[in-house]
Design an enzyme around this catalytic site. Structure first.
Site, PDB file in Angstrom:
ATOM      1  N   TYR A 245      -1.813  -1.427  10.855  1.00  0.00           N
ATOM      2  CA  TYR A 245      -2.078  -2.086   9.683  1.00  0.00           C
ATOM      3  C   TYR A 245      -0.791  -1.599   8.506  1.00  0.00           C
ATOM      4  CZ  TYR A 245      -3.765  -1.861   4.735  1.00  0.00           C
ATOM      5  OH  TYR A 245      -3.844  -2.063   3.333  1.00  0.00           O
TER       6      TYR A 245
ATOM      7  N   SER B  78       0.822  -1.185   0.013  1.00  0.00           N
ATOM      8  CA  SER B  78       0.104  -0.100   0.099  1.00  0.00           C
ATOM      9  C   SER B  78       0.890   1.434   0.086  1.00  0.00           C
ATOM     10  CB  SER B  78      -0.808  -0.098   1.312  1.00  0.00           C
ATOM     11  OG  SER B  78      -1.482   1.164   1.541  1.00  0.00           O
TER      12      SER B  78
ATOM     13  N   LYS C 170       2.117  -3.892   6.476  1.00  0.00           N
ATOM     14  CA  LYS C 170       2.464  -3.908   5.175  1.00  0.00           C
ATOM     15  C   LYS C 170       3.835  -3.765   5.019  1.00  0.00           C
ATOM     16  CE  LYS C 170      -1.303  -4.520   3.338  1.00  0.00           C
ATOM     17  NZ  LYS C 170      -1.594  -5.832   3.057  1.00  0.00           N
TER      18      LYS C 170
HETATM   19  P1  NAD Z   1     -11.128  -7.353   1.266  1.00  0.00           P
HETATM   20  O1  NAD Z   1     -11.063  -7.500   2.670  1.00  0.00           O
HETATM   21  O2  NAD Z   1     -11.989  -7.246   0.347  1.00  0.00           O
HETATM   22  O3  NAD Z   1     -10.212  -8.617   0.575  1.00  0.00           O
HETATM   23  C1  NAD Z   1      -9.365  -9.561   1.523  1.00  0.00           C
HETATM   24  C2  NAD Z   1      -9.791 -10.919   1.393  1.00  0.00           C
HETATM   25  O4  NAD Z   1      -9.075 -11.544   2.515  1.00  0.00           O
HETATM   26  C3  NAD Z   1     -11.280 -11.054   2.198  1.00  0.00           C
HETATM   27  O5  NAD Z   1     -11.905 -11.947   1.123  1.00  0.00           O
HETATM   28  C4  NAD Z   1     -10.943 -11.817   3.391  1.00  0.00           C
HETATM   29  O6  NAD Z   1     -11.976 -12.554   3.735  1.00  0.00           O
HETATM   30  C5  NAD Z   1      -9.775 -12.589   3.189  1.00  0.00           C
HETATM   31  N1  NAD Z   1      -8.969 -13.057   4.250  1.00  0.00           N
HETATM   32  C6  NAD Z   1      -8.262 -12.182   5.338  1.00  0.00           C
HETATM   33  N2  NAD Z   1      -7.736 -13.020   6.130  1.00  0.00           N
HETATM   34  C7  NAD Z   1      -7.577 -14.169   5.829  1.00  0.00           C
HETATM   35  C8  NAD Z   1      -6.936 -15.198   6.043  1.00  0.00           C
HETATM   36  N3  NAD Z   1      -6.294 -15.347   7.235  1.00  0.00           N
HETATM   37  N4  NAD Z   1      -6.992 -16.373   5.417  1.00  0.00           N
HETATM   38  C9  NAD Z   1      -7.760 -16.497   4.016  1.00  0.00           C
HETATM   39  N5  NAD Z   1      -8.510 -15.563   3.794  1.00  0.00           N
HETATM   40  C10 NAD Z   1      -8.294 -14.110   4.459  1.00  0.00           C
HETATM   41  O7  NAD Z   1      -9.724  -6.254   0.955  1.00  0.00           O
HETATM   42  P2  NAD Z   1      -9.486  -5.604  -0.410  1.00  0.00           P
HETATM   43  O8  NAD Z   1      -9.543  -4.414  -0.687  1.00  0.00           O
HETATM   44  O9  NAD Z   1      -9.558  -6.579  -1.523  1.00  0.00           O
HETATM   45  O10 NAD Z   1      -7.623  -5.882  -0.134  1.00  0.00           O
HETATM   46  C11 NAD Z   1      -6.977  -6.903  -0.581  1.00  0.00           C
HETATM   47  C12 NAD Z   1      -5.390  -6.709  -0.199  1.00  0.00           C
HETATM   48  O11 NAD Z   1      -5.031  -5.350  -0.535  1.00  0.00           O
HETATM   49  C13 NAD Z   1      -5.176  -6.534   1.246  1.00  0.00           C
HETATM   50  O12 NAD Z   1      -4.027  -6.986   1.561  1.00  0.00           O
HETATM   51  C14 NAD Z   1      -5.018  -5.131   1.636  1.00  0.00           C
HETATM   52  O13 NAD Z   1      -4.333  -4.849   2.585  1.00  0.00           O
HETATM   53  C15 NAD Z   1      -4.380  -4.474   0.293  1.00  0.00           C
HETATM   54  N6  NAD Z   1      -4.686  -3.218   0.055  1.00  0.00           N
HETATM   55  C16 NAD Z   1      -5.926  -2.768  -0.011  1.00  0.00           C
HETATM   56  C17 NAD Z   1      -6.199  -1.551  -0.360  1.00  0.00           C
HETATM   57  C18 NAD Z   1      -7.705  -0.986  -0.468  1.00  0.00           C
HETATM   58  O14 NAD Z   1      -7.667   0.303  -0.340  1.00  0.00           O
HETATM   59  N7  NAD Z   1      -8.809  -1.666  -0.687  1.00  0.00           N
HETATM   60  C19 NAD Z   1      -5.138  -0.613  -0.397  1.00  0.00           C
HETATM   61  C20 NAD Z   1      -3.698  -0.950  -0.452  1.00  0.00           C
HETATM   62  C21 NAD Z   1      -3.717  -2.402  -0.268  1.00  0.00           C
HETATM   63  C1  UD1 Z   2      -6.705   4.914   4.081  1.00  0.00           C
HETATM   64  C2  UD1 Z   2      -5.609   4.444   4.473  1.00  0.00           C
HETATM   65  C3  UD1 Z   2      -4.859   3.338   3.480  1.00  0.00           C
HETATM   66  C4  UD1 Z   2      -5.770   2.148   2.991  1.00  0.00           C
HETATM   67  C5  UD1 Z   2      -6.865   2.784   2.378  1.00  0.00           C
HETATM   68  C6  UD1 Z   2      -7.970   1.852   1.901  1.00  0.00           C
HETATM   69  C7  UD1 Z   2      -4.601   5.917   5.985  1.00  0.00           C
HETATM   70  C8  UD1 Z   2      -3.639   6.864   6.325  1.00  0.00           C
HETATM   71  N1  UD1 Z   2      -4.732   5.535   4.787  1.00  0.00           N
HETATM   72  O1  UD1 Z   2      -6.514   5.593   2.840  1.00  0.00           O
HETATM   73  O2  UD1 Z   2      -3.638   2.838   3.949  1.00  0.00           O
HETATM   74  O3  UD1 Z   2      -5.150   1.579   1.981  1.00  0.00           O
HETATM   75  O4  UD1 Z   2      -7.619   3.651   3.514  1.00  0.00           O
HETATM   76  O5  UD1 Z   2      -8.556   1.224   3.160  1.00  0.00           O
HETATM   77  O6  UD1 Z   2      -5.335   5.439   6.732  1.00  0.00           O
HETATM   78  N2  UD1 Z   2     -12.778  11.086   3.308  1.00  0.00           N
HETATM   79  C9  UD1 Z   2     -13.796  12.006   3.599  1.00  0.00           C
HETATM   80  N3  UD1 Z   2     -15.185  11.463   4.008  1.00  0.00           N
HETATM   81  C10 UD1 Z   2     -15.364  10.217   4.302  1.00  0.00           C
HETATM   82  C11 UD1 Z   2     -14.177   9.348   4.116  1.00  0.00           C
HETATM   83  C12 UD1 Z   2     -13.067   9.851   3.656  1.00  0.00           C
HETATM   84  O7  UD1 Z   2     -13.719  13.310   3.602  1.00  0.00           O
HETATM   85  O8  UD1 Z   2     -16.357   9.990   4.721  1.00  0.00           O
HETATM   86  C13 UD1 Z   2     -11.642  11.814   2.886  1.00  0.00           C
HETATM   87  C14 UD1 Z   2     -10.460  11.343   3.796  1.00  0.00           C
HETATM   88  O9  UD1 Z   2     -10.191  12.221   4.751  1.00  0.00           O
HETATM   89  C15 UD1 Z   2      -9.217  11.252   2.647  1.00  0.00           C
HETATM   90  C16 UD1 Z   2      -9.945  10.774   1.360  1.00  0.00           C
HETATM   91  O10 UD1 Z   2     -11.582  11.035   1.618  1.00  0.00           O
HETATM   92  O11 UD1 Z   2      -8.803  12.588   2.484  1.00  0.00           O
HETATM   93  C17 UD1 Z   2      -9.778   9.282   1.145  1.00  0.00           C
HETATM   94  O12 UD1 Z   2     -10.173   8.599   2.326  1.00  0.00           O
HETATM   95  P1  UD1 Z   2     -10.311   6.981   2.531  1.00  0.00           P
HETATM   96  O13 UD1 Z   2     -10.964   6.688   1.327  1.00  0.00           O
HETATM   97  O14 UD1 Z   2     -10.404   6.522   3.971  1.00  0.00           O
HETATM   98  O15 UD1 Z   2      -8.708   6.560   1.967  1.00  0.00           O
HETATM   99  P2  UD1 Z   2      -7.206   7.134   2.728  1.00  0.00           P
HETATM  100  O16 UD1 Z   2      -7.558   7.648   4.072  1.00  0.00           O
HETATM  101  O17 UD1 Z   2      -6.604   7.612   1.801  1.00  0.00           O
END
Ligand code: NAD
Ligand code: UD1
Length: 342
Positions: free
Chosen positions: A151, A126, A155
């Site tokens: 979290y 991330s 990472k």
């Molecule tokens: P998500 O929660 O939708 O998907 C994660 C999946 O992993 C889920 O289906 C959950 O049931 C499964 N899981 C969790 N722990 C497990 C375990 N111990 N064994 C088997 N399955 C397990 O999340 P996502 O948004 O699809 O994220 C996927 C990956 O990307 C994660 O590692 C997350 O940290 C990373 N990531 C997500 C974002 C984001 O904004 N969504 C940003 C940066 C990184």
């Molecule tokens: C956060 C996490 C990031 C993670 C991502 C997805 C931090 C610093 N970063 O990103 O690690 O991968 O979530 O889970 O925590 N906002 C509003 N109103 C809302 C929600 C959000 O104004 O109701 C604003 C936030 O203040 C931010 C932007 O929207 O400025 C994006 O927020 P969000 O979607 O939560 O993502 P990040 O905070 O960038």
């Protein structure tokens, strides 16, 4: 014979979209997920989009014995590891849950990949590893900052575990993809994000407000040092993000690149403010969002966006979907979810 890929966390948001793109690119996929944050309907969605019977194994990657049986059953050379807990706020309240789940599952994966001589690991990292960057846009050389949440720390730790393990195991390759802010849904509206409870992330809150599930969106702060006062992020379409995994996988399988461990930013290179995102959503879908300006949210960084040129050059990957297409797909998915509820 087709190349098979293990997709842990493949029933989740990014994993399900990646499974679709892998199949479109000619791979076979095995999905392993404990469904702790997902639903079998996502796997059904992947099957419907691709028209393929994709094997699904309900496995907790922290359960080493169960995970090992999956390695015994399936022949794959590559794994994409999405399985993790991902809520930043929850990780502050329950750090041990995050360290246990995210580290144990990853350690098990890397050890089993080593023991079974399966060489390629793709890890979901991330942009949170950069913290509040001193300079924009961030490149892969931008220094990582101390993590601001458990979290984020998992990472960083998993990136280091992967780097060090690969250095010690000559047959292995690994790529960490640092995602910026993934948003949107598959254009079929059959898979998308499934937020549990009140959404913490911006776009799911916006779509739920548009759907009338939430009364009013709070914009957290309009007094930041940015052109319109709201925070800036790099919102990457989830289908584009999924395709970056396919490109990274090809790189590992073809043994391109001189380093066996590599890191790539996956973003668009475009910084978008919170207000721009909300206005863009209104325009893309011809809707009005009820919003108010609220105080800043603790822990938010002001601005971050990617320099994706390394991924563009080395992976031959570019973000292609326009913000408008992405915001439209997000709304279509919300409408699909609402119909499913009724
Ligand atoms: P998500 O929660 O939708 O998907 C994660 C999946 O992993 C889920 O289906 C959950 O049931 C499964 N899981 C969790 N722990 C497990 C375990 N111990 N064994 C088997 N399955 C397990 O999340 P996502 O948004 O699809 O994220 C996927 C990956 O990307 C994660 O590692 C997350 O940290 C990373 N990531 C997500 C974002 C984001 O904004 N969504 C940003 C940066 C990184
Ligand atoms: C956060 C996490 C990031 C993670 C991502 C997805 C931090 C610093 N970063 O990103 O690690 O991968 O979530 O889970 O925590 N906002 C509003 N109103 C809302 C929600 C959000 O104004 O109701 C604003 C936030 O203040 C931010 C932007 O929207 O400025 C994006 O927020 P969000 O979607 O939560 O993502 P990040 O905070 O960038």
């Amino acid at each position: 014979m087709k190349e098979t890929v293990l997709v842990t966390g493949g029933a989740g948001y990014i994993g399900s979209h990646t499974a679709v793109e892998l199949i479109n690119a000619g791979f076979d996929v095995v999905i392993a997920d404990n469904l702790s944050n997902s639903d079998l309907q996502a796997v059904e969605g992947v099957r419907r989009i691709t028209g393929r019977e994709i094997p699904f194994e309900q496995v907790d990657c922290c359960d080493r014995e169960a995970f090992k049986r999956l390695f015994e059953r399936y022949e794959f050379r590559s794994a994409i590891h999405f399985a993790a807990s991902k809520a930043v706020g929850e990780s502050v309240e329950q750090p041990l849950k995050y360290y246990r789940n995210n580290l144990t599952s990853f350690l098990n994966l890397v050890e089993l990949m080593r023991d079974f001589h399966r060489p390629n690991i793709l890890f979901s990292s991330s942009c949170t590893v950069y913290g509040e960057p001193d300079k924009q846009p961030v490149t892969e050389q931008t220094p990582r900052k101390p993590a601001t949440s458990p979290y984020g720390n998992t990472k960083q730790m998993c990136e280091d575990i992967l780097r060090d393990s690969i250095a010690a195991i000559p047959e292995m390759r690994g790529i960490a993809l640092r995602y910026f802010n993934p948003i949107g849904a598959h254009p079929s509206a059959l898979i998308g994000e499934l937020p549990r409870g009140v959404p913490q992330n911006l776009l799911p809150y916006v779509t739920q407000t548009a759907a009338g599930i939430r009364e009013c969106l709070s914009i957290f702060g309009d007094d930041y040092p940015t052109p319109d006062g709201t925070c800036i992020r790099d919102y990457i379409d989830v289908v584009d993000l999924a395709r970056a995994h396919v490109a990274a996988l090809h790189r590992m399988l073809e043994k391109r690149g001189t380093e066996r461990y590599e890191v790539f930013n996956v973003g668009t290179g475009r910084g978008v403010s919170v207000l721009e995102l909300v206005k863009g959503f209104e325009k893309a879908n011809n809707l009005k969002i009820n919003y108010r300006i609220a105080p800043r949210r603790a822990g938010d960084i002001v601005a971050i966006w990617a320099d994706p040129s390394l991924a563009n050059r080395e992976l031959g990957w570019h973000a292609e979907r326009t913000l408008e297409e992405t915001l439209h797909a997000a709304w279509e998915w919300q409408c699909h979810l609402d119909r499913r509820e009724k």
